[in-house]
Design a protein around this motif. Structure first.
Motif, PDB file in Angstrom:
ATOM      1  N   ASP A 248       0.834  -1.206   0.000  1.00 32.81           N
ATOM      2  CA  ASP A 248       0.000   0.000   0.000  1.00 32.81           C
ATOM      3  C   ASP A 248       0.866   1.252   0.000  1.00 32.81           C
ATOM      4  OD1 ASP A 248      -2.698  -1.306   0.488  1.00 32.81           O
ATOM      5  OD2 ASP A 248      -1.560  -2.066   2.200  1.00 32.81           O
ATOM      6  N   ILE A 249       2.073   1.116   0.521  1.00 33.98           N
ATOM      7  CA  ILE A 249       3.011   2.236   0.593  1.00 33.98           C
ATOM      8  C   ILE A 249       4.381   1.734   0.160  1.00 33.98           C
ATOM      9  CG2 ILE A 249       4.054   4.011   2.069  1.00 33.98           C
ATOM     10  CD1 ILE A 249       1.777   3.147   4.159  1.00 33.98           C
ATOM     11  N   GLY A 250       4.983   2.415  -0.800  1.00 26.85           N
ATOM     12  CA  GLY A 250       6.358   2.126  -1.170  1.00 26.85           C
ATOM     13  C   GLY A 250       7.243   3.291  -0.763  1.00 26.85           C
ATOM     14  N   TYR A 251       8.397   2.988  -0.180  1.00 30.94           N
ATOM     15  CA  TYR A 251       9.354   4.027   0.201  1.00 30.94           C
ATOM     16  C   TYR A 251      10.417   4.108  -0.896  1.00 30.94           C
ATOM     17  CZ  TYR A 251       7.241   2.696   4.680  1.00 30.94           C
ATOM     18  OH  TYR A 251       6.366   2.367   5.676  1.00 30.94           O
ATOM     19  N   VAL A 252      10.497   5.264  -1.559  1.00 32.37           N
ATOM     20  CA  VAL A 252      11.358   5.408  -2.732  1.00 32.37           C
ATOM     21  C   VAL A 252      12.537   6.316  -2.405  1.00 32.37           C
ATOM     22  CG1 VAL A 252      11.423   6.074  -5.162  1.00 32.37           C
ATOM     23  CG2 VAL A 252       9.287   5.234  -4.163  1.00 32.37           C
ATOM     24  N   PRO A 253      13.746   5.767  -2.354  1.00 31.13           N
ATOM     25  CA  PRO A 253      14.904   6.613  -2.064  1.00 31.13           C
ATOM     26  C   PRO A 253      15.338   7.391  -3.307  1.00 31.13           C
ATOM     27  CG  PRO A 253      15.466   4.259  -1.908  1.00 31.13           C
ATOM     28  CD  PRO A 253      14.106   4.364  -2.513  1.00 31.13           C
ATOM     29  N   ALA A 265       5.632   6.528 -12.331  1.00 32.71           N
ATOM     30  CA  ALA A 265       5.078   5.965 -13.569  1.00 32.71           C
ATOM     31  C   ALA A 265       5.111   4.441 -13.545  1.00 32.71           C
ATOM     32  CB  ALA A 265       5.860   6.492 -14.766  1.00 32.71           C
ATOM     33  N   ALA A 266       6.131   3.895 -12.860  1.00 34.30           N
ATOM     34  CA  ALA A 266       6.279   2.439 -12.848  1.00 34.30           C
ATOM     35  C   ALA A 266       5.330   1.758 -11.871  1.00 34.30           C
ATOM     36  CB  ALA A 266       7.724   2.072 -12.496  1.00 34.30           C
ATOM     37  N   LEU A 267       4.791   2.535 -10.939  1.00 35.87           N
ATOM     38  CA  LEU A 267       3.953   1.944  -9.888  1.00 35.87           C
ATOM     39  C   LEU A 267       2.597   2.648  -9.825  1.00 35.87           C
ATOM     40  CD1 LEU A 267       6.813   1.617  -7.268  1.00 35.87           C
ATOM     41  CD2 LEU A 267       5.539  -0.312  -8.241  1.00 35.87           C
ATOM     42  N   PRO A 268       1.839   2.577 -10.914  1.00 32.05           N
ATOM     43  CA  PRO A 268       0.595   3.347 -10.963  1.00 32.05           C
ATOM     44  C   PRO A 268      -0.459   2.859  -9.971  1.00 32.05           C
ATOM     45  CG  PRO A 268       0.725   1.849 -12.826  1.00 32.05           C
ATOM     46  CD  PRO A 268       2.054   1.777 -12.131  1.00 32.05           C
ATOM     47  N   GLY A 269      -0.383   1.601  -9.552  1.00 24.56           N
ATOM     48  CA  GLY A 269      -1.438   1.067  -8.693  1.00 24.56           C
ATOM     49  C   GLY A 269      -1.137   1.130  -7.210  1.00 24.56           C
ATOM     50  N   THR A 270       0.086   1.548  -6.851  1.00 30.14           N
ATOM     51  CA  THR A 270       0.444   1.610  -5.428  1.00 30.14           C
ATOM     52  C   THR A 270      -0.139   2.886  -4.825  1.00 30.14           C
ATOM     53  OG1 THR A 270       2.484   0.424  -5.961  1.00 30.14           O
ATOM     54  CG2 THR A 270       2.368   1.495  -3.808  1.00 30.14           C
ATOM     55  N   PRO A 271      -1.013   2.763  -3.825  1.00 27.26           N
ATOM     56  CA  PRO A 271      -1.731   3.960  -3.349  1.00 27.26           C
ATOM     57  C   PRO A 271      -0.814   5.083  -2.874  1.00 27.26           C
ATOM     58  CG  PRO A 271      -2.733   1.961  -2.480  1.00 27.26           C
ATOM     59  CD  PRO A 271      -1.473   1.539  -3.167  1.00 27.26           C
ATOM     60  N   HIS A 272       0.272   4.714  -2.190  1.00 31.04           N
ATOM     61  CA  HIS A 272       1.166   5.754  -1.666  1.00 31.04           C
ATOM     62  C   HIS A 272       2.610   5.450  -2.036  1.00 31.04           C
ATOM     63  CE1 HIS A 272      -1.488   8.256   0.766  1.00 31.04           C
ATOM     64  NE2 HIS A 272      -2.110   7.163   1.156  1.00 31.04           N
ATOM     65  N   LEU A 273       3.282   6.457  -2.579  1.00 25.71           N
ATOM     66  CA  LEU A 273       4.733   6.394  -2.734  1.00 25.71           C
ATOM     67  C   LEU A 273       5.321   7.514  -1.906  1.00 25.71           C
ATOM     68  CD1 LEU A 273       5.233   5.608  -6.530  1.00 25.71           C
ATOM     69  CD2 LEU A 273       5.407   4.057  -4.567  1.00 25.71           C
ATOM     70  N   ALA A 318      11.277  21.642   3.613  1.00 26.41           N
ATOM     71  CA  ALA A 318       9.879  21.771   3.184  1.00 26.41           C
ATOM     72  C   ALA A 318       9.816  22.025   1.682  1.00 26.41           C
ATOM     73  CB  ALA A 318       9.189  22.884   3.961  1.00 26.41           C
ATOM     74  N   ASP A 319      10.710  22.875   1.170  1.00 34.14           N
ATOM     75  CA  ASP A 319      10.758  23.101  -0.283  1.00 34.14           C
ATOM     76  C   ASP A 319      10.964  21.784  -1.027  1.00 34.14           C
ATOM     77  OD1 ASP A 319      10.639  25.804   0.247  1.00 34.14           O
ATOM     78  OD2 ASP A 319      12.795  26.144  -0.015  1.00 34.14           O
ATOM     79  N   LEU A 320      11.943  21.018  -0.531  1.00 32.54           N
ATOM     80  CA  LEU A 320      12.291  19.759  -1.187  1.00 32.54           C
ATOM     81  C   LEU A 320      11.111  18.784  -1.175  1.00 32.54           C
ATOM     82  CD1 LEU A 320      15.004  18.572  -2.357  1.00 32.54           C
ATOM     83  CD2 LEU A 320      15.254  17.414  -0.164  1.00 32.54           C
ATOM     84  N   LEU A 321      10.419  18.702  -0.033  1.00 31.38           N
ATOM     85  CA  LEU A 321       9.292  17.770   0.066  1.00 31.38           C
ATOM     86  C   LEU A 321       8.167  18.182  -0.881  1.00 31.38           C
ATOM     87  CD1 LEU A 321       9.009  17.014   3.920  1.00 31.38           C
ATOM     88  CD2 LEU A 321      10.640  16.141   2.232  1.00 31.38           C
ATOM     89  N   LEU A 322       7.934  19.485  -0.984  1.00 31.43           N
ATOM     90  CA  LEU A 322       6.860  19.938  -1.867  1.00 31.43           C
ATOM     91  C   LEU A 322       7.228  19.717  -3.333  1.00 31.43           C
ATOM     92  CD1 LEU A 322       5.680  23.094   0.092  1.00 31.43           C
ATOM     93  CD2 LEU A 322       4.659  20.820   0.006  1.00 31.43           C
ATOM     94  N   GLU A 323       8.504  19.811  -3.642  1.00 37.44           N
ATOM     95  CA  GLU A 323       8.933  19.461  -5.003  1.00 37.44           C
ATOM     96  C   GLU A 323       8.676  17.982  -5.272  1.00 37.44           C
ATOM     97  OE1 GLU A 323      13.055  20.550  -5.523  1.00 37.44           O
ATOM     98  OE2 GLU A 323      12.627  22.631  -4.950  1.00 37.44           O
ATOM     99  N   GLY A 324       8.926  17.148  -4.255  1.00 38.70           N
ATOM    100  CA  GLY A 324       8.643  15.723  -4.395  1.00 38.70           C
ATOM    101  C   GLY A 324       7.163  15.477  -4.612  1.00 38.70           C
ATOM    102  N   ARG A 325       6.345  16.246  -3.921  1.00 38.39           N
ATOM    103  CA  ARG A 325       4.901  16.103  -4.112  1.00 38.39           C
ATOM    104  C   ARG A 325       4.515  16.478  -5.540  1.00 38.39           C
ATOM    105  NH1 ARG A 325       0.757  19.726  -0.648  1.00 38.39           N
ATOM    106  NH2 ARG A 325       1.636  21.317  -2.006  1.00 38.39           N
ATOM    107  N   GLU A 326       5.135  17.552  -6.058  1.00 39.81           N
ATOM    108  CA  GLU A 326       4.862  17.970  -7.438  1.00 39.81           C
ATOM    109  C   GLU A 326       5.209  16.838  -8.415  1.00 39.81           C
ATOM    110  OE1 GLU A 326       3.404  20.868  -8.507  1.00 39.81           O
ATOM    111  OE2 GLU A 326       3.063  20.979  -6.342  1.00 39.81           O
ATOM    112  N   ALA A 327       6.251  16.078  -8.066  1.00 37.34           N
ATOM    113  CA  ALA A 327       6.690  14.996  -8.961  1.00 37.34           C
ATOM    114  C   ALA A 327       5.860  13.729  -8.782  1.00 37.34           C
ATOM    115  CB  ALA A 327       8.173  14.688  -8.722  1.00 37.34           C
ATOM    116  N   GLY A 328       4.928  13.739  -7.822  1.00 40.66           N
ATOM    117  CA  GLY A 328       4.013  12.610  -7.714  1.00 40.66           C
ATOM    118  C   GLY A 328       4.070  11.827  -6.423  1.00 40.66           C
ATOM    119  N   LEU A 329       4.964  12.189  -5.499  1.00 41.51           N
ATOM    120  CA  LEU A 329       4.988  11.496  -4.209  1.00 41.51           C
ATOM    121  C   LEU A 329       3.808  11.954  -3.353  1.00 41.51           C
ATOM    122  CD1 LEU A 329       8.800  11.705  -3.307  1.00 41.51           C
ATOM    123  CD2 LEU A 329       7.554   9.745  -4.278  1.00 41.51           C
ATOM    124  N   THR A 330       3.327  11.055  -2.502  1.00 39.46           N
ATOM    125  CA  THR A 330       2.238  11.430  -1.594  1.00 39.46           C
ATOM    126  C   THR A 330       2.744  11.737  -0.194  1.00 39.46           C
ATOM    127  OG1 THR A 330       1.883   9.101  -1.091  1.00 39.46           O
ATOM    128  CG2 THR A 330       0.520  10.062  -2.846  1.00 39.46           C
TER     129      THR A 330
END
Lengths: 397, 455
Positions: A248-253, A265-273, A318-330
């Motif tokens: 349900d959650i993948g941790y992506v380094p 893009a590779a994990l479209p069905g995983t609810p949270h990355l 916080a800037d970095l995390l919000l950039e990650g959110r823009e790129a698709g992380l939850t």
């Protein structure tokens, strides 16, 4: 650095934040820092205090690292070092021990699928869900370590990682089927007929795989969340098939937005990355760098990690995390470099910064971990099937 | 000068999957919600009990090819509940049954060592063993273990776990930030075990726990079980709560200790005991009858009879006479997942005896089952029950009792409020805990190495 305008919560969902608890922190010299309390690492009070701090910061959940061997810098076995934290307590039991002392935060212990019984893991996590009233999660990992193999003595090294992830996926499948093996309303306490349960609502799972087979049903009724969330580290792209099937959650380094977009893009069905990041936080950027250098000097070498390392201010993070959110992380799972310092820096520095930007909760909005993560509570897979009570209740073949 | 009064040990078994738990009573609460365990544990601790005990079962019981549904079904994971209870209690010992057949020593040893750390030295392990392929269907290993090897594996499992507990001596961790030495010893936790059941080596990864080794309990009445307990256990869950049978068991088991270099004080004998309290003895007797009727319904009576007969008796009237057909001898195939069916080793003889009792007393099936299955060990006013418990302990029929209330979670409350104060007044039960660990409560010394087994 650029200052982003506060995004509207309606267009940008709030970030989710988790913290990875391990020893005194993720830097090898963390235990030598002021306030690290290295003599208390094996006491309940130490872990309870960390979880209380994380909960005060309204974090979604904490994870508890674990392994079935001594920590080591050598993948083959113990490294003989005396300058690093060695030894740890069972993560599921630590999570259970702190559960009654917390109210909102999710509790996610690590479990090594390679050497454990899915039947035991399923009932342990279901029970963690009961004792935490719906706040249990599970982090699954595999182990290739030859010394760990010798601790169990029932298989031979070397183990093939691809096969281990396949086995882990079966493990998670069994764990989830067992959670579902009691329908929610199976307990009827029907005094008129003398029946405590409606056995038609209990189900054999009949799992057959190359490594093990499991009959079921669970001995433990369906947990409060139905299916507690399952998570795993996406250490590289080879793990993605496992994540896609089991997490349900993948941790992506991920180190940059490009890597993040590739994973998303590779994990479209995983609810949270969640992004995976080791953090050293201070109000002044130079102070964080100096602290990291001091830790490195104490340790004797520069800190390296399988996850990106961030040293700077909460505002910059916080800037970095919000950039990650823009790129698709939850969300993000943050590894505090020094728990005694960087965990409070997250809860008292980063969290208020994210709140100011409208990117993080100001109060817990749900009582379960699934609720915090915006995941609906699923019905039992067996209840969803077309009614076939005779087959459902049939005895062992 | 008279013999000094023995101090009584008391423990509480959280009532669940068994034939004594009354789930239909309006006062019966959840068997699974943590609130039930919390209430029960806090009552036991308020009463200064030695420990709380959780049983285990790794497959749902079946009868006649169907999941057995007349008793409580379902229970939580032992370790997880005990760890959570450590957070809401301070002194109470936390004892759990963990099967040595469908687990591995490294994992179980680190779970118990972790529980001992997380509870500040209150963990206890009831070592049980299983051989049946029925339970094995839930596990990787399946039903691999020949029946006759079960105690061999249990003994070696426990020996191996002790080697792991002892792999850290307690002096390894310096945690000195100035010198930078976390460890005094560069090779902590090293172990190597080579035996018939286990061939494992490496490093145990939990530092030595407050009790060194968790307290070890053993349950089982066979000769092998008694010997296993005499060799390796700190307490045995006896089966006999009556004076004569209890004294015989007590003398037999305590008599086995010397050959392992142990003294009688090193093994506590704690039978399970149920109880019913009333304001008067007559009221308690009346309540006990009502409890028995709730425990043994007509349907339950037929199912219990099937444990002996080993055949489908569903066509018989529970209020009628015993079946005229004979039991099916051999392996019991009708009731699976129960330890108790193995008690009836000669079902034809049991059936003969039961028919004679039924004929002599004019008993129906249900009345006969109520006569022959578990009954309340202690029934009466608080004073009667306190005297009964004390008398059995002072007469060396037991060192104390593991109480099994018939109600969850409030079934212990009245005992705590009324019987315990009477035992304290008699000077046979503690008013305060004397130490922090379960070993302190049980009067057990710090662990030492196991003596080698003889024959």
């Amino acid at each position: 650095m650029p200052v982003h305008p506060s995004p509207s919560p309606a267009t940008s969902p709030a970030l989710h934040l988790a913290v990875a608890l391990d020893g005194a922190g993720w830097h090898p010299a963390a235990w030598r820092e002021p306030g690290a309390d290295p003599g208390l690492l094996f006491t309940a009070g130490y872990w309870a205090a960390l979880v209380a701090e994380a909960e005060a910061g309204l974090l979604d959940f904490v994870t508890f690292e674990d392994s079935l061997s001594l920590q080591s810098t050598d993948p083959a076995g113990p490294d003989g070092r005396t300058d690093l934290v060695r030894g740890r307590l069972d993560a599921v039991l630590v999570a259970a021990r702190v559960a009654p002392l917390s109210r909102h935060i999710g509790l996610v212990p690590s479990v090594v699928a390679t050497h454990t019984e899915p039947f035991h893991v399923s009932k342990a996590l279901a029970t963690l869900d009961y004792v935490s009233r719906g706040r249990a999660g599970l982090r699954i990992q595999i182990s290739e370590r030859p010394d760990e193999v010798r601790h169990f003595g029932r298989r031979t090294a070397p183990l093939d990682p691809a096969e281990l992830y396949g086995e882990a996926a079966d493990h998670v499948e069994v764990v989830r089927r067992l959670w579902d093996s009691w329908e929610d309303d199976a307990e009827i306490r029907d005094a008129a007929t003398g029946r405590f349960i409606d056995r038609a609502k209990l189900h054999y799972i009949d799992f057959e795989g190359p490594r093990f087979s499991v009959k079921g049903p669970s001995i433990t009724p369906r947990p409060p969340q139905g299916l507690p969330p399952v998570s795993a580290l996406a250490s590289d792209a080879a793990v993605y098939p496992f994540l896609a099937r089991s997490a349900d959650i993948g941790y992506v380094p991920a180190h940059d937005a490009g890597e993040i977009r590739t994973a998303v893009a590779a994990l479209p069905g995983t609810p949270h990355l969640f992004g995976e990041l080791t953090v050293f936080l201070d109000e002044q950027p130079a102070a964080a760098e100096r602290r990291l250098q001091r830790l490195d000097a104490a340790h004797g070498t520069a800190y390296t990690s399988d996850a990106p390392v961030f040293a700077g201010t909460p505002a910059h993070l916080a800037d970095l995390l919000l950039e990650g959110r823009e790129a698709g992380l939850t969300g993000f799972r943050l590894r505090p470099g020094v728990l005694a310092h960087d965990l409070p820096a997250i809860t008292r520095g980063l969290v208020p910064e994210l709140q100011r930007r409208g990117a993080f909760r100001r109060a817990y909005e749900a009582s379960s971990l699934r609720g915090l993560l915006g995941l609906p509570r699923p019905a039992s897979r067996y209840a969803a099937a077309p009614a076939a009570p005779a087959a459902a209740a049939s005895p062992a073949a | 000068m008279s013999k000094p009064l023995k101090q009584i040990h008391l423990a509480a078994h959280f009532p669940g999957v068994n034939s004594t738990t009354v789930w239909s009573d309006p006062a019966a609460g959840s068997q699974i919600d943590f609130d039930s365990f919390l209430h029960f544990a806090r009552t036991a601790e308020r009463a200064k009990f030695d420990f709380l005990f959780l049983a285990e079962g790794l497959r749902l019981r079946e009868q006649g090819g169907e999941i057995y549904d007349l008793d409580v079904v379902g229970r939580p994971d032992t370790f997880t509940v005990l760890a959570a209870l450590a957070a809401v209690t301070e002194h109470l010992g936390l004892a759990g049954t963990i099967n040595s057949t469908f687990n591995e020593p490294y994992e179980v040893a680190r779970q118990f060592a972790s529980l001992d750390h997380l509870s500040g030295g209150r963990a206890a392990w009831n070592v049980v063993t299983s051989w049946d392929a029925f339970t094995g269907e839930n596990f990787r290993r399946g039903g691999f273990l020949p029946r006759e090897e079960r105690y061999e594996r249990a003994r070696e499992f426990l020996d191996t776990a002790h080697e792991l507990f002892d792999a850290w001596d307690g002096g390894e961790i310096l945690a000195d930030p100035v010198s930078g030495e976390f460890l005094r010893d560069a090779n902590p936790g090293a172990f190597a075990h080579l035996g018939k059941q286990f061939d494992i080596s490496g490093h145990f990864n939990v530092p030595r726990s407050p009790q060194g080794r968790p307290v070890v309990f053993q349950a089982g009445d066979s000769d092998e079980g008694r010997e296993f307990a005499a060799a390796a256990a700190d307490a045995i869950f006896g089966r006999y709560g009556t004076l004569e049978a209890g004294r015989a068991f007590y003398a037999d088991v305590k008599g086995r200790l010397a050959r392992y270099g142990r003294t009688p004080d090193e093994l506590k004998i704690l039978p399970a005991a149920t109880f019913v309290l009333g304001d008067t003895d007559a009221e308690a007797q009346e309540l006990a009858r009502e409890v028995r009727l709730q425990q043994v319904s007509g349907a339950t009576a037929i199912k219990r009879l099937e444990h002996v007969w080993n055949r489908d008796l569903s066509g018989y009237d529970p209020d009628g006479p015993l079946p005229d057909v004979d039991p099916v001898p051999g392996e019991n195939t009708i009731a699976l997942g129960r330890a108790s069916v193995r008690m009836h080793r000669d079902p034809l003889a049991v059936a003969r005896e039961w028919r004679e009792r039924a004929a002599a007393g004019g008993l129906s099936i249900r009345e006969l089952v109520m006569e022959t299955t578990e009954r309340q060990s202690f029934v009466g006013s608080p004073l009667t029950v306190a005297q009964g418990i004390d008398a059995l302990v002072q007469a060396d029929a037991a060192d104390g009792f593991i109480l099994v209330p018939h109600l969850t979670p409030g079934g212990l409350d009245a005992f705590a409020d009324t019987v315990v104060p009477l035992l304290q007044e008699r000077g046979v039960f503690r008013r305060e805990y004397e130490g922090p660990t379960l070993r302190d409560h049980l009067g057990l010394a710090a662990p030492r190495a196991l003596a080698p087994a003889h024959g």
